[in-house]
Design an enzyme around this catalytic site. Structure first.
Site, PDB file in Angstrom:
ATOM      1  N   HIS B 136       0.813  -1.232   0.000  1.00 51.89           N
ATOM      2  CA  HIS B 136       0.000   0.000   0.000  1.00 51.89           C
ATOM      3  C   HIS B 136       0.845   1.281   0.000  1.00 51.89           C
ATOM      4  CE1 HIS B 136      -3.633  -2.253   0.455  1.00 51.89           C
ATOM      5  NE2 HIS B 136      -3.327  -2.710   1.654  1.00 51.89           N
ATOM      6  N   ASP B 172      -2.916 -10.902  -2.030  1.00 48.19           N
ATOM      7  CA  ASP B 172      -3.333 -10.364  -0.723  1.00 48.19           C
ATOM      8  C   ASP B 172      -4.812  -9.990  -0.852  1.00 48.19           C
ATOM      9  OD1 ASP B 172      -1.681  -8.615   1.700  1.00 48.19           O
ATOM     10  OD2 ASP B 172      -3.687  -7.923   1.201  1.00 48.19           O
ATOM     11  N   HIS B 174      -6.299  -7.430   0.055  1.00 49.14           N
ATOM     12  CA  HIS B 174      -6.485  -6.008  -0.271  1.00 49.14           C
ATOM     13  C   HIS B 174      -5.809  -5.688  -1.596  1.00 49.14           C
ATOM     14  CE1 HIS B 174      -6.721  -6.226   4.201  1.00 49.14           C
ATOM     15  NE2 HIS B 174      -7.697  -5.341   4.033  1.00 49.14           N
ATOM     16  N   ASP B 261      -4.244 -12.801   4.071  1.00 57.20           N
ATOM     17  CA  ASP B 261      -5.414 -12.297   4.796  1.00 57.20           C
ATOM     18  C   ASP B 261      -6.735 -12.610   4.082  1.00 57.20           C
ATOM     19  OD1 ASP B 261      -4.620 -10.621   2.799  1.00 57.20           O
ATOM     20  OD2 ASP B 261      -4.687  -8.777   3.960  1.00 57.20           O
TER      21      ASP B 261
END
Lengths: 223, 393
Positions: B136, B172, B174, B261
């Site tokens: 990110h 991931d 996200h 995740d």
């Protein structure tokens, strides 16, 4: 939201004396569907690529050369719509959208008080505006907060998020509902980890959906 | 399965990347994962070895971050007044400032660059920078637990030292928005992110229509998955898309962000994967890389917030596949004894989830249908761009 913020400025316009061939070429080159027609600086009509195609002689009966000649010699004034709907730069996008739906048209010229064309607002511009309103402004998680339709409830929820937890709300939408019905606020909060926010809102008596309050989206369908 | 020369880039010092004692990005998970890999005998100092990271140089960080941002992180790391930190995405609940932040993040970035060095110089075929994966971090802004982009720094290092094309794969839960953004207009770096839809989940981006910009148009790919997507639907997409894109793009090396995740037990997302996703996806990526780019894969960690029950097992399976070793299913008693006392929950006895552990999702059919439509929409839009207009499509 004002039309002037969402319209395309200084759009491609044509004069009524331009040929249909010109109109067709412009719509292709610029990848647009609507051309406002301007005479003496004033909006006098609108022509779409579809209007031109509808006016064209049939491919089944006419040779290509004849079709080309027809496009070259026919002025736009022969096919343009003159009962043209337009809108002002300070009108709202909501009103523009309603007008476009009611009249079943794909674009509205935006004119000033004298009829000069300032811009054009297309269906795509309206859709873009709504997509932007519904989407997140910054990197954020989306929560749905169910609350009673009562003064102070929304403020209370915002205080929990902002004052108790110091989490920033980067967008907020509360669609209208019937009186006394539960209202659902759709909130984007500026965090990757909204668990504390959710727990605090629930402790304060709110129902929280993440990803959603819709029973079809809760736990993949456990109602 | 045959053994592959593989390096685990690791040093306990990287666990200094820690925001707060109760912060969800908890480095304890790295110690748990590495100690499980060791307890299972999956590092031997030979073909499967541990290599220490190095610190990224300032030039290596400046290749992907702005000077102003780097200076700001340095200043705040040294205890400067926090006013104005928000402008850089720092000092938030997600990414709080901590002392020594610059140095430790430079070490984490250096770990992934070290992994790239080992692979690109041919010392190993694959490497795992387990502390990396900070996807990110943006050019001039921290976000979502990520300060510097180890991933982008390693990609930029490969581009500068070796040239060639890099394919970045990120599963991931996200969206990998930072890496995508840094290379958005670069056709020599193809980014492919598969994640829970940004409609609901942080960071709210990663939709199919984010295809890149300028010369890089067609080289940013996104598959937003429905919340509650399970193994079969997710793996079906990996099996179809990853080899197809890799064979069309023909990269020289693959970077794989293996955030875990998306597991059903993860508290920060709504995806419903089991450990099978991590083992199978690593296999899909490695097999495609064997055909296309000499097997070169540089894997990193990433998200993973079920610290005790999921992360150690998922990343042990990733390491097993990378290094070509079968991972025994039983978790050794010594490992359980070492950690159970500290664990707030019962540690599972097996590396792989059992089928019966998984509670099926009632809306499975609709979720699978939506994911299939998303995949087809992406294939229609992106594959002709990657292959060149009209070629073979």
């Amino acid at each position: 939201m004002l039309v002037k913020k969402r319209m395309t400025h200084d759009p491609v316009v044509v004069s009524p004396r331009h040929s249909l061939a010109d109109a067709l070429r412009l719509t292709r080159e610029r990848r647009i569907r609507h051309l406002p027609v301007v005479d003496d600086g004033v909006l006098v009509g609108i022509v779409s690529d579809r209007d031109v195609r509808t006016a064209m002689p049939s491919t089944l009966t006419e040779p290509d050369a004849e079709r080309v000649a027809f496009l070259d010699r026919t002025p736009i004034s022969a096919v343009m719509r003159t009962d043209v709907d337009s809108i002002g730069p300070l009108d709202t996008v909501e009103d523009a959208a309603k007008l476009m739906r009611r009249r079943r048209i794909g674009a509205l010229p935006v004119v000033d008080a004298h009829g000069a064309v300032l811009g054009i607002l297309s269906e795509s511009d309206v859709l873009d505006a709504f997509v932007e309103i519904l989407g997140p402004a910054n990197a954020s998680s989306r929560l749905e907060i169910g609350m009673a339709d009562r003064a102070g409830e929304l403020a209370r929820a915002m205080r929990v998020i902002g004052e108790e937890l110091h989490v920033n709300v980067c967008s907020l939408m509360v669609p209208p509902g019937k009186p006394d019905e539960r209202r659902v606020a759709i909130v984007h909060v500026n965090t990757i980890d909204p668990r504390e926010t959710i727990a605090a809102l629930e402790a304060a008596g709110f129902e929280v959906g993440w990803p959603s309050l819709e029973s079809d989206l809760r736990q993949g369908g456990f109602a | 399965m045959s053994r592959v020369p593989c390096a685990l880039v690791w040093d306990p010092a990287v666990t200094g990347y820690k925001f707060r004692p109760d912060h969800p990005f908890n480095p304890r998970r790295l110690e748990l994962a590495v100690s499980l890999i060791e307890a299972l005998g999956l590092v031997d100092g030979g073909l499967a070895k541990t290599v220490a990271p190095r610190t990224a140089t300032e030039a290596e960080l400046l290749a992907v971050h702005s000077r102003e941002y780097l200076d700001a992180v340095r200043r705040f790391s040294g205890g400067a007044d926090k006013a104005g930190a928000g402008r850089w995405g720092l000092g938030t609940d997600d990414t709080p400032i901590f002392s020594g932040m610059h140095d430790i993040t430079a070490l984490v970035s250096g770990a992934t660059i070290r992994a790239a060095e080992l692979v690109m110089r041919g010392e190993v075929t694959r490497a795992f920078s387990i502390c990396g994966g900070l996807h990110h971090a943006h050019r001039d802004r921290a976000s979502g637990f990520c300060v510097y982009s180890d991933l982008a720094a390693a990609i930029a290092w490969i581009r500068r030292e070796h040239g060639g094309k890099v394919m970045y794969i990120d599963y991931d839960a996200h969206h990998g928005d930072g890496v995508q953004g840094i290379f958005y207009d670069d056709p020599d770096v193809l980014t492919l992110s598969l994640h829970e839809s940004g409609r609901y989940l942080f960071p709210g981006t990663g939709f199919v229509d984010e295809l890149g910009d300028g010369d890089g148009y067609g080289y940013s790919l996104n598959v937003p998955l429905e919340p509650f997507t399970e193994d079969d639907s997710w793996l079906d997409i990996h099996r179809k898309l990853i080899p197809e894109v890799m064979e069309a793009y023909r990269p020289d090396v693959v970077i794989l962000q293996s955030g875990c995740d998306g597991h059903a037990l993860d508290p920060l997302t709504h995806l419903r994967a089991s450990t099978k996703l991590y083992e199978e996806t690593t296999r899909i990526v490695c097999e495609a890389a064997d055909r296309v780019c000499g097997g070169r894969v540089i894997a990193t960690g990433g998200g993973g917030y079920a610290v005790w029950k999921v992360v150690p097992r998922a990343w042990t399976l990733v390491w097993g596949v990378l290094s070509g070793q079968e991972v025994p299913n039983r978790i050794p008693h010594e490992w359980l004894n070492r950690w159970q006392g500290e664990a707030p929950e019962m540690l599972p006895p097996h590396v792989r989830d059992a089928e019966e552990d998984h509670r099926p999702v009632p809306r499975r059919q609709e979720i699978e249908a939506t994911n299939r439509r998303t995949l087809e929409s992406l294939r229609r839009q992106a594959l002709p761009l990657i292959r060149g207009w009209g070629l073979g499509f």
